[in-house]
Design a protein around this motif. Structure first.
Motif, PDB file in Angstrom:
ATOM      1  N   GLY A   1       0.785  -1.231   0.000  1.00 18.88           N
ATOM      2  CA  GLY A   1       0.000   0.000   0.000  1.00 18.88           C
ATOM      3  C   GLY A   1       0.814   1.276   0.000  1.00 18.88           C
ATOM      4  O   GLY A   1       0.251   2.356   0.229  1.00 18.88           O
TER       5      GLY A   1
ATOM      6  N   ARG B   1      -2.875  -4.724  -5.385  1.00 14.74           N
ATOM      7  CA  ARG B   1      -2.373  -4.551  -4.025  1.00 14.74           C
ATOM      8  C   ARG B   1      -2.142  -5.906  -3.366  1.00 14.74           C
ATOM      9  O   ARG B   1      -2.933  -6.834  -3.523  1.00 14.74           O
ATOM     10  CB  ARG B   1      -3.354  -3.729  -3.196  1.00 14.74           C
ATOM     11  CG  ARG B   1      -3.659  -2.349  -3.781  1.00 14.74           C
ATOM     12  CD  ARG B   1      -2.436  -1.449  -3.768  1.00 14.74           C
ATOM     13  NE  ARG B   1      -2.660  -0.198  -4.482  1.00 14.74           N
ATOM     14  CZ  ARG B   1      -3.177   0.892  -3.933  1.00 14.74           C
ATOM     15  NH1 ARG B   1      -3.557   0.867  -2.668  1.00 14.74           N
ATOM     16  NH2 ARG B   1      -3.328   1.988  -4.653  1.00 14.74           N
TER      17      ARG B   1
ATOM     18  N   GLU C   1      -2.566  -5.451   2.747  1.00 14.14           N
ATOM     19  CA  GLU C   1      -3.873  -4.816   2.858  1.00 14.14           C
ATOM     20  C   GLU C   1      -4.662  -5.383   4.030  1.00 14.14           C
ATOM     21  O   GLU C   1      -5.358  -4.656   4.743  1.00 14.14           O
ATOM     22  CB  GLU C   1      -4.658  -4.999   1.555  1.00 14.14           C
ATOM     23  CG  GLU C   1      -4.155  -4.148   0.405  1.00 14.14           C
ATOM     24  CD  GLU C   1      -4.235  -2.657   0.712  1.00 14.14           C
ATOM     25  OE1 GLU C   1      -5.296  -2.194   1.198  1.00 14.14           O
ATOM     26  OE2 GLU C   1      -3.239  -1.956   0.488  1.00 14.14           O
TER      27      GLU C   1
ATOM     28  N   LYS D   1     -11.092   1.204   3.612  1.00  7.73           N
ATOM     29  CA  LYS D   1      -9.842   0.718   3.040  1.00  7.73           C
ATOM     30  C   LYS D   1     -10.084  -0.400   2.036  1.00  7.73           C
ATOM     31  O   LYS D   1      -9.312  -0.581   1.102  1.00  7.73           O
ATOM     32  CB  LYS D   1      -8.913   0.230   4.154  1.00  7.73           C
ATOM     33  CG  LYS D   1      -8.385   1.339   5.056  1.00  7.73           C
ATOM     34  CD  LYS D   1      -7.449   0.784   6.114  1.00  7.73           C
ATOM     35  CE  LYS D   1      -6.890   1.917   6.988  1.00  7.73           C
ATOM     36  NZ  LYS D   1      -5.951   1.416   8.014  1.00  7.73           N
TER      37      LYS D   1
END
Length: 418
Positions: free
Chosen positions: A243, A262, A267, A320
């Motif tokens: 990230g 990602r 994450e 997120k």
């Protein structure tokens, strides 16, 4: 002939006795190195515990003794055993400790080309190499401090040539990127090693670039990728990273056509940091359902379920996931056989794990270029053991622009009769 009189009146060949002494020194040195390696590994992971507070990584006795051939002859060693109960997020399998000094398959002492970089990274000066290697390998013939210095200079030249090579003839379809903090001789306290590992069109993995940078700033990453582009590197189809905002900003500037993926491990950790510990086990399972979904549609449904369960109380954690949904699920648009490789930066993490866990801060003056050359040589030696991605024949199709639906090549529509 040199002879030694024993207490019982018998005589022993002096050369044989010296040989036994040298072998015993090699055995003790190897045993001490293995103990230090395991202790460093466990100390690094001492804070990782299960739901009951018990440590996930502990000592577990010793393996069966085995003989290892050194320059002084065969010596018998007992390698320490580690009980690692952690689970690899990428594969779902138990993690295992693997010694960089004496891997399970190794029956000979490590090569000089692998031992010297490891000693330097540990902070040992070139003047200390000779006595250390004399005990470790049984002999240090031809390894004077001047010879070691010449070796390090040659490795620096090798690293420079590697970073100047032409990339126009190589096509990297997938690329993993990560900034590795090794705490070695990089002069700046906040410096790190920027690493790019790529997958060629034939499915093999290869180190693309290795350079030091300040933290993981956008400018440091952009400088590295501009240099790769200048030397002819094509834009990868997919880039996998964590990230770090600096990397993605640099990627958009240099290779805007490259898609982003990602790392699911990073994450997941970022999301869990936004949740109280009591909610983390359930959230972790819900996030795992997203990445392990059958296809993109099922993954999208799993994200909606996650948002429904945690959105009211923990909107920051849900944000997120939902805001970066496209970057989290990009791997679903590629061959299903490649998903396990593309969901995480594991190829970089696994390569540097054995280096990172065995390094310490060196307070003495050290050469930045020499340290980078040593790290480069360590990676170069491990690169020979990297395995290719699954279904290597599909990598060329990805570069050719083939579409994949639910992980399978999309069928082209049949031409209609005129």
């Amino acid at each position: 002939m040199l002879s030694v009189v024993n207490n019982d009146g018998t005589t022993t060949n002096g050369s044989s006795l010296i040989g036994e002494t040298v072998r015993e020194g090699a055995r003790r040195m190897l045993a001490a190195a293995l103990e230090a390696e395991v202790n460093a590994y466990i100390a690094e992971l001492t804070n990782q515990r299960d739901g009951t507070g018990r440590r996930l990584v502990v000592r577990n006795g010793y393996h069966q003794p085995r003989k290892v051939t050194t320059a002084a002859g065969a010596v018998e060693v007992k390698a320490p055993r580690v009980n690692d109960k952690r689970v690899d997020e990428a594969t779902g399998e138990r993690k295992r400790f693997s010694s960089a000094i004496l891997p399970p398959w190794c029956r000979k002492s490590p090569k000089i080309s692998e031992v010297l970089p490891l000693l330097y990274v540990h902070g040992m000066s070139s003047g200390d190499f000779v006595p250390a290697l004399e005990q470790f390998l049984g002999s240090a013939a031809g390894l004077s401090p001047a010879a070691v210095t010449r070796l390090t200079q040659q490795w620096q030249a090798d690293h420079t040539a590697f970073m100047d090579r032409d990339l126009a003839e190589v096509d990297y379809v997938y690329v993993w990127a990560d900034g590795i903090h090794l705490n070695v001789r990089l002069e700046e306290a906040k410096a790190c090693v920027l690493v790019l590992i790529g997958v060629r069109a034939d499915g093999s993995k290869e180190l693309v670039a290795l350079k030091d940078g300040y933290r993981e700033s956008a400018e440091s990453w952009a400088d590295l990728m501009r240099d790769c582009a200048r030397r002819g590197m094509r834009a990868p189809v997919l880039d996998v990273g964590d990230g770090a905002l600096g990397f993605w900003k640099a990627l958009a500037e240099v290779f805007p056509e490259t898609r982003e993926q990602r790392c699911r491990v990073h994450e997941t950790a970022n999301v869990l940091d936004s949740l109280p510990k009591s909610a983390q086990p359930g959230a972790k399972k819900a996030i795992r359902d997203i990445y392990n979904a059958e296809d993109r549609d099922h993954a999208g449904a799993a994200i909606k379920t996650f948002a429904k369960l945690y959105g009211a109380k923990f909107p920051k954690a849900v944000k997120k996931i939902t805001e970066g949904q496209e970057q989290l699920l990009a791997f679903f648009d590629f061959p299903a056989e490649h998903w396990i490789h593309l969901r995480t930066t594991h190829p970089i993490e696994s390569t540097f794990a054995t280096v990172r866990l065995r390094t310490r801060v060196t307070r003495g003056a050290g050469s930045r270029t020499a340290a980078l050359a040593m790290v480069f040589k360590l990676v170069e030696s491990t690169q020979q053991r990297w395995r290719a991605v699954n279904a290597t024949h599909l990598v060329a199709l990805v570069r050719a622009g083939a579409r994949f639906e639910r992980g399978l090549p999309a069928e082209r529509p049949k031409a209609t009769a005129a």
